[in-house]
Design a protein around this motif. Sequence first.
Motif, PDB file in Angstrom:
ATOM      1  N   UNK A   5       0.852  -1.312  -0.260  1.00 53.66           N
ATOM      2  CA  UNK A   5       0.025  -0.041  -0.139  1.00 53.66           C
ATOM      3  C   UNK A   5       0.944   1.366   0.088  1.00 53.66           C
ATOM      4  N   UNK A   6       2.086   1.197   0.132  1.00 59.25           N
ATOM      5  CA  UNK A   6       3.068   2.654   0.121  1.00 59.25           C
ATOM      6  C   UNK A   6       3.400   2.984   1.605  1.00 59.25           C
ATOM      7  N   UNK A   7       3.797   4.020   1.583  1.00 62.69           N
ATOM      8  CA  UNK A   7       4.181   4.450   3.099  1.00 62.69           C
ATOM      9  C   UNK A   7       2.929   4.997   3.723  1.00 62.69           C
ATOM     10  N   UNK A   8       2.670   4.941   4.984  1.00 57.06           N
ATOM     11  CA  UNK A   8       1.757   5.357   5.791  1.00 57.06           C
ATOM     12  C   UNK A   8       1.433   6.922   5.452  1.00 57.06           C
ATOM     13  N   UNK A   9       0.160   7.079   5.173  1.00 57.60           N
ATOM     14  CA  UNK A   9      -0.228   8.603   5.161  1.00 57.60           C
ATOM     15  C   UNK A   9       0.194   9.657   6.133  1.00 57.60           C
ATOM     16  N   UNK A  10       0.637  10.520   6.094  1.00 56.19           N
ATOM     17  CA  UNK A  10       0.673  11.503   7.176  1.00 56.19           C
ATOM     18  C   UNK A  10      -0.536  12.079   7.520  1.00 56.19           C
ATOM     19  N   UNK A  11      -1.502  12.509   6.651  1.00 54.17           N
ATOM     20  CA  UNK A  11      -2.667  13.023   6.896  1.00 54.17           C
ATOM     21  C   UNK A  11      -3.561  12.042   7.301  1.00 54.17           C
ATOM     22  N   UNK A  12      -3.745  11.471   8.676  1.00 49.19           N
ATOM     23  CA  UNK A  12      -4.524  10.551   8.802  1.00 49.19           C
ATOM     24  C   UNK A  12      -5.992  10.936   8.654  1.00 49.19           C
ATOM     25  N   UNK A  13      -6.529  11.801   8.971  1.00 48.85           N
ATOM     26  CA  UNK A  13      -7.662  12.288   8.830  1.00 48.85           C
ATOM     27  C   UNK A  13      -8.309  11.861   7.348  1.00 48.85           C
TER      28      UNK A  13
ATOM     29  N   UNK B 140      -3.643   0.075   7.201  1.00 48.69           N
ATOM     30  CA  UNK B 140      -3.094   0.515   8.495  1.00 48.69           C
ATOM     31  C   UNK B 140      -3.048   2.072   8.548  1.00 48.69           C
ATOM     32  N   UNK B 141      -3.770   2.771   9.421  1.00 46.18           N
ATOM     33  CA  UNK B 141      -3.743   4.164   9.693  1.00 46.18           C
ATOM     34  C   UNK B 141      -2.560   4.574  10.305  1.00 46.18           C
ATOM     35  N   UNK B 142      -2.132   3.661  11.200  1.00 49.69           N
ATOM     36  CA  UNK B 142      -0.823   4.132  12.058  1.00 49.69           C
ATOM     37  C   UNK B 142      -0.730   3.281  13.126  1.00 49.69           C
ATOM     38  N   UNK B 143       0.104   3.465  14.177  1.00 47.64           N
ATOM     39  CA  UNK B 143       0.513   2.730  15.205  1.00 47.64           C
ATOM     40  C   UNK B 143       0.895   3.604  16.593  1.00 47.64           C
ATOM     41  N   UNK B 144       0.801   2.986  17.642  1.00 49.58           N
ATOM     42  CA  UNK B 144       1.033   3.614  18.675  1.00 49.58           C
ATOM     43  C   UNK B 144       1.447   2.694  19.849  1.00 49.58           C
ATOM     44  N   UNK B 145       2.214   3.238  20.783  1.00 48.75           N
ATOM     45  CA  UNK B 145       2.662   2.477  21.943  1.00 48.75           C
ATOM     46  C   UNK B 145       1.848   2.523  23.310  1.00 48.75           C
ATOM     47  N   UNK B 146       1.338   1.694  23.930  1.00 48.33           N
ATOM     48  CA  UNK B 146       0.399   1.599  25.194  1.00 48.33           C
ATOM     49  C   UNK B 146       0.594   0.400  25.827  1.00 48.33           C
ATOM     50  N   UNK B 147       0.107   0.350  27.214  1.00 50.11           N
ATOM     51  CA  UNK B 147       0.033  -0.765  28.010  1.00 50.11           C
ATOM     52  C   UNK B 147      -0.660  -1.768  27.194  1.00 50.11           C
ATOM     53  N   UNK B 148      -0.247  -3.245  27.482  1.00 52.70           N
ATOM     54  CA  UNK B 148      -0.747  -4.278  27.005  1.00 52.70           C
ATOM     55  C   UNK B 148      -2.301  -4.442  27.516  1.00 52.70           C
ATOM     56  N   UNK B 149      -3.286  -5.112  26.939  1.00 58.82           N
ATOM     57  CA  UNK B 149      -4.492  -5.562  27.052  1.00 58.82           C
ATOM     58  C   UNK B 149      -4.336  -6.599  28.093  1.00 58.82           C
ATOM     59  N   UNK B 150      -5.503  -6.799  28.820  1.00 55.10           N
ATOM     60  CA  UNK B 150      -5.802  -7.677  29.866  1.00 55.10           C
ATOM     61  C   UNK B 150      -5.576  -9.191  29.306  1.00 55.10           C
ATOM     62  N   UNK B 151      -6.164  -9.226  27.954  1.00 60.54           N
ATOM     63  CA  UNK B 151      -5.966 -10.738  27.536  1.00 60.54           C
ATOM     64  C   UNK B 151      -4.509 -10.902  27.131  1.00 60.54           C
ATOM     65  N   UNK B 152      -3.722  -9.848  26.559  1.00 58.36           N
ATOM     66  CA  UNK B 152      -2.498 -10.045  26.310  1.00 58.36           C
ATOM     67  C   UNK B 152      -1.619 -10.530  27.559  1.00 58.36           C
ATOM     68  N   UNK B 153      -1.847  -9.543  28.780  1.00 57.22           N
ATOM     69  CA  UNK B 153      -1.349 -10.039  30.209  1.00 57.22           C
ATOM     70  C   UNK B 153      -1.570 -11.261  30.433  1.00 57.22           C
ATOM     71  N   UNK B 154      -2.540 -11.735  30.296  1.00 62.34           N
ATOM     72  CA  UNK B 154      -2.889 -13.311  30.652  1.00 62.34           C
ATOM     73  C   UNK B 154      -2.042 -14.209  29.868  1.00 62.34           C
ATOM     74  N   UNK B 155      -1.671 -13.897  28.811  1.00 66.05           N
ATOM     75  CA  UNK B 155      -0.622 -14.723  27.912  1.00 66.05           C
ATOM     76  C   UNK B 155       0.644 -14.365  28.243  1.00 66.05           C
TER      77      UNK B 155
ATOM     78  N   UNK C 161       0.449  -0.955  19.072  1.00 63.82           N
ATOM     79  CA  UNK C 161      -0.814  -1.281  18.756  1.00 63.82           C
ATOM     80  C   UNK C 161      -0.796  -0.599  17.312  1.00 63.82           C
ATOM     81  N   UNK C 162      -1.489  -1.434  16.579  1.00 64.01           N
ATOM     82  CA  UNK C 162      -1.699  -1.182  15.080  1.00 64.01           C
ATOM     83  C   UNK C 162      -3.100  -0.672  14.882  1.00 64.01           C
ATOM     84  N   UNK C 163      -3.423   0.536  14.080  1.00 68.14           N
ATOM     85  CA  UNK C 163      -4.561   1.089  14.090  1.00 68.14           C
ATOM     86  C   UNK C 163      -5.235   0.884  12.641  1.00 68.14           C
TER      87      UNK C 163
END
Length: 300
Positions: free
Chosen positions: A7-15, A31-46, A55-57
């Motif tokens: 799909x090429x590079x991620x677009x800077x104009x997310x909107x 993919x609209x973008x990505x971010x770093x955040x704490x894991x979900x409860x489901x991920x912590x269980x694993x 996290x991918x958006x």
Amino acid sequence: MVQQRLCGDLRQEKWQAAVADRSKGHPIMPILGYLEAPPSDEALAINPDPSDTLWLVYKFEGMRPMSLMLQSMELPEEPTGIGAMFMRREDAIAAALQARYNLLAAIARGLLQALSFCHQRGVAHCGLGCGSVVLNTWSDKEVDQLLVKLDNFGLARVYKHPLEPPLGDSSSSSSGGSSTALLNSDDTDAGIQRQQDLQAAALLLTEVFMVGAGASGAEVMDLAALKRLLFDVFHEDIGLFKEYCLQDEDNYSGFVGFMDMHRGAGWELLDKLLKGETAAGELLRTCRFFSPVSSDVVVE
């Protein structure tokens, strides 16, 4: 890397990407973008590691996995409206069946178009299944609006060269769509992965056709059972598989009737996909299953 290749590079104009018309993009969930955040409860269980997760958006916008379609697809809907009031019962049933068959054919076409799109860009999906194919509708009456896209590229492999000729390349027809000239003689992995993508598409479409063309209450084999039957029991012999289905008319008569249409075009498509030797794009151009033909649905 996979999304960049497809799909090429991620677009800077997310909107702008978020509000773009989904029907005009690639047959890939973008993919609209990505971010770093704490894991979900489901991920912590694993994995109890509390460090931030990537996290991918994505932009789904009403697209739903094919697995939901397989669980909720209903029997074909008979025509409605004023015109339907003057139709004979058998004509209404035939029209409903034809609409369902058109939907199933459109799903198959969309899946192979998406797979061809990836292969032309040197990407093998390597994880094709009902959870990695998404659709915006599975209504017989909305076949003209149907969109089929691929998702879940976590197992994908990226190659330096295309896995099938680009659209319009004469080498495709001259080599029977095998793309042999495009694959290096030492690179057997690329050819194997392309073949496995095509075989996975065969299994997936077989399940879709069984569900979509099946009668009410019919039992349908899941992908694991189909894989064992087609590869381990019948060794990719479509004739033996058809005989097996014919012996269980209660569950598979609708499926066989659909595959028999247009002089067995469905069986031909399934056979070529299971062999995995013909590129997806070449199948779209040459397989009788995708040729425009008049209706041959007959209700006795």
